[in-house]
Design an enzyme around this catalytic site. Structure first.
Site, mmCIF file in Angstrom:
data_model
loop_
_atom_site.group_PDB
_atom_site.id
_atom_site.type_symbol
_atom_site.label_atom_id
_atom_site.label_comp_id
_atom_site.label_asym_id
_atom_site.label_seq_id
_atom_site.Cartn_x
_atom_site.Cartn_y
_atom_site.Cartn_z
ATOM 1 N N GLU A 14 1.717 -0.117 -4.901
ATOM 2 C CA GLU A 14 0.757 0.908 -5.322
ATOM 3 C C GLU A 14 1.474 2.262 -5.319
ATOM 4 O OE1 GLU A 14 -3.427 2.939 -3.758
ATOM 5 O OE2 GLU A 14 -1.875 2.303 -2.341
ATOM 6 N N ASP A 33 0.839 -1.195 0.000
ATOM 7 C CA ASP A 33 0.000 0.000 0.000
ATOM 8 C C ASP A 33 0.878 1.251 0.000
ATOM 9 O OD1 ASP A 33 -2.773 1.124 0.436
ATOM 10 O OD2 ASP A 33 -1.774 1.936 2.207
#
Length: 548
Positions: A280, A212
């Site tokens: 990401e 993330d």
């Protein structure tokens, strides 16, 4: 699982399993409820793994299931090495891994390393005073002489990225919610602790990680102000247009060069296990460039994805060419992972207002691009964005910016398994988010019995990709357009495949390159030559051909 056995088992597999893989994202709260509390859980995933395997995908990515106060639905971790009771237990997670592996599926989990919950014991200790053992584990700073925050950095969730703490009489950094303080990656002990987290899950048998906000890990040590971003350079790829976050060029609050050092350490931890990671990259201006930096060579991350195809506007042929040319320019030595939908954006069927034919075309397109692919649960059913009433909203992002931005709940509503069952077979009790009425007729059960359903198109497109190594691993030549048609070839060894896609409702035609070609992909609606020998592409039609 025995540690030595875990390493031996995983290193015996192909370390390049990730290259060209199709990864199925599971948002566990909304996938399958096994215990009747209205919230999806790990044993629910176990129950549905045979369905996922039937799609032909290579791996699953499970969004966070760790201990958390759930202020941001698991992306605020209070214990990295345990399962939140709402999702089950570590034994349940082991069942997920064991079942997935028996079905031939790799397991990737979502690691949130840039920040924790403010209830994590590390932060509870850090905020006590300025001298404790973890005092430097988070990003603390004295105020300016006038008491205001140390710089102009903004939170993605709105307002200043700094929060005053009366105990330390300092500000702490939070790039997201106030309850999500940022870890200080300039502290070596923090990096070591996070690498230990990765080891913990690798020893339990995971095959990799989705990382993330991978470009948020390291901040500028000097805490310099971000410069203003001219209005003409702003876009809403990362934050909605109503968010002032878009008004800055984020030079100093993320994207720091020191991040590469940590990524090399993480890759070294993963390497003995044959594990892979997809990062990401959250940056509206430099996403592809950072993707290239983070995946270059063989000592950083294997894959990253940016937000170019998660953006609001439907990709035109020209836009697709522009993105792929930029990848060639800034990430030729890297590896992209493409996605049209995920848990953070409006579902692309609605975001781009796609007809069923257009949905099928885009599915075929993504399966032919160079890179790996992520598909998001329910995407294979053609689910539109759910319309969630304000009183049912759970997402703090949507509540903050309502009604101009309705948040992320519309893409997070429960998976629809059955048409005529309570809550579409997701749960026997009221779900945490309502099942969208318009989703029932698109359930898995109804589509399984309909040969022309989009679910079967996804299976065919994934199988087509898998059956043609050039699509999974091969090079992509110079991508071109002819009007609304985008076309290119993929090549690996002696296998060369011509791919053309009509990205519009307007019929067009296309010429095959010189040479002998055999038309393939009839199961995907691939065009066939007409009586005059030309290839005509109807609206949203594809053309696929194999060089003889």
């Amino acid at each position: 699982m025995n540690v030595a056995l875990a390493e031996q088992t995983q290193t015996a597999t192909d370390k390049d399993w990730w290259r060209g893989a199709v990864i199925y994202q599971i948002y566990p709260r909304s996938y399958q409820d096994s215990n009747g509390d209205g919230i999806g859980d790990l044993l629910g995933i176990v129950q549905r793994l045979p369905y996922i395997a039937s799609l032909g995908v290579d791996a699953i990515w499970i969004s966070p299931f760790f201990m958390s106060p759930m202020k941001d639905f698991g992306y605020d971790v209070s214990d990295y090495c345990d399962v939140d009771p709402m999702f089950g237990s570590l034994a349940d997670f082991d069942a997920v891994v064991d079942t997935a592996h028996r079905l031939g599926l790799k397991v990737m989990i979502d690691l949130v390393l840039s920040h924790t919950s403010d209830q994590h014991p590390w932060f509870v200790q850090s905020r006590l005073d300025r001298t404790n053992d973890k005092a430097n584990w988070y990003v603390w700073s004295d105020p300016k002489p006038d008491g205001t925050p140390p710089n102009n950095w903004l939170s993605i969730f709105g307002g200043s990225a700094w929060q005053w703490d009366a105990r330390r009489e300092q500000y702490f950094l939070h790039n997201f919610l106030v309850s999500q303080p940022d870890l200080n990656f300039h502290e070596p002990q923090v990096q070591d602790a996070l690498l230990d987290v990765a080891r913990f899950w690798l020893h339990r048998g995971v095959d990799g990680f989705r990382l993330d906000t991978i470009n948020f890990y390291v901040h500028d040590k000097q805490l310099r102000d971000n410069p203003a971003l001219p209005p003409e350079r702003r876009n809403a790829n990362i934050a909605p247009s109503v968010n002032p976050y878009n008004h800055q060029e984020h030079l100093y609050d993320k994207n720091q060069p020191e991040n590469l050092d940590f990524l090399r350490k993480l890759r070294a931890v993963m390497e003995p296990f044959g594990a892979a990671a997809v990062g990401e990259v959250g940056d509206a201006q430099r996403g592809l460039e950072i993707m290239g930096q983070y995946t270059a060579g063989d000592d950083l991350m294997q894959m990253c994805y940016a937000f170019e195809f998660l953006a609001k506007d439907q990709p035109t042929a020209a836009r697709i060419v522009s993105v792929m040319e930029e990848v060639d320019r800034v990430a030729s030595d890297g590896w992209a992972c493409w996605a049209f939908s995920n848990h953070d954006v409006m579902r692309h069927a609605s975001r781009w207002d796609l007809t069923p034919a257009a949905q099928r075309m885009f599915t075929s397109l993504i399966m032919c691009l160079r890179g790996s692919v992520c598909i998001y649960q329910g995407e294979e059913l053609g689910l539109p964005e759910a319309d969630v009433a304000f009183e049912d909203l759970q997402d703090p992002y949507g509540i903050e910016f309502w009604p101009e931005f309705k948040g992320r709940d519309g893409c997070r509503t429960p998976m629809v398994w059955e048409t005529d069952n309570l809550n579409a077979g997701f749960s026997t009790q009221k779900p945490w988010l309502p099942v969208a009425p318009e989703h029932y007729h698109l359930s898995v059960a109804s589509q399984e019995d309909e040969p022309g359903a989009i679910l079967h198109h996804y299976r065919k497109a994934i199988a087509f990709r898998r059956n043609h190594p050039a699509l999974m691993h091969g090079e992509l030549d110079k991508i071109r357009t002819k009007g609304d048609v985008v076309y290119f070839t993929r090549a690996l060894g002696n296998q060369v495949i011509f791919c053309a896609f009509n990205v519009s409702e307007t019929p067009s035609d296309i010429d095959l390159p010189a040479g002998d070609w055999t038309l393939i992909g009839a199961e995907l609606g691939s065009a066939h030559p007409s009586a005059d020998g030309r290839l005509y592409l109807g609206p949203w039609q594809v053309c696929l051909a194999l060089k003889s």
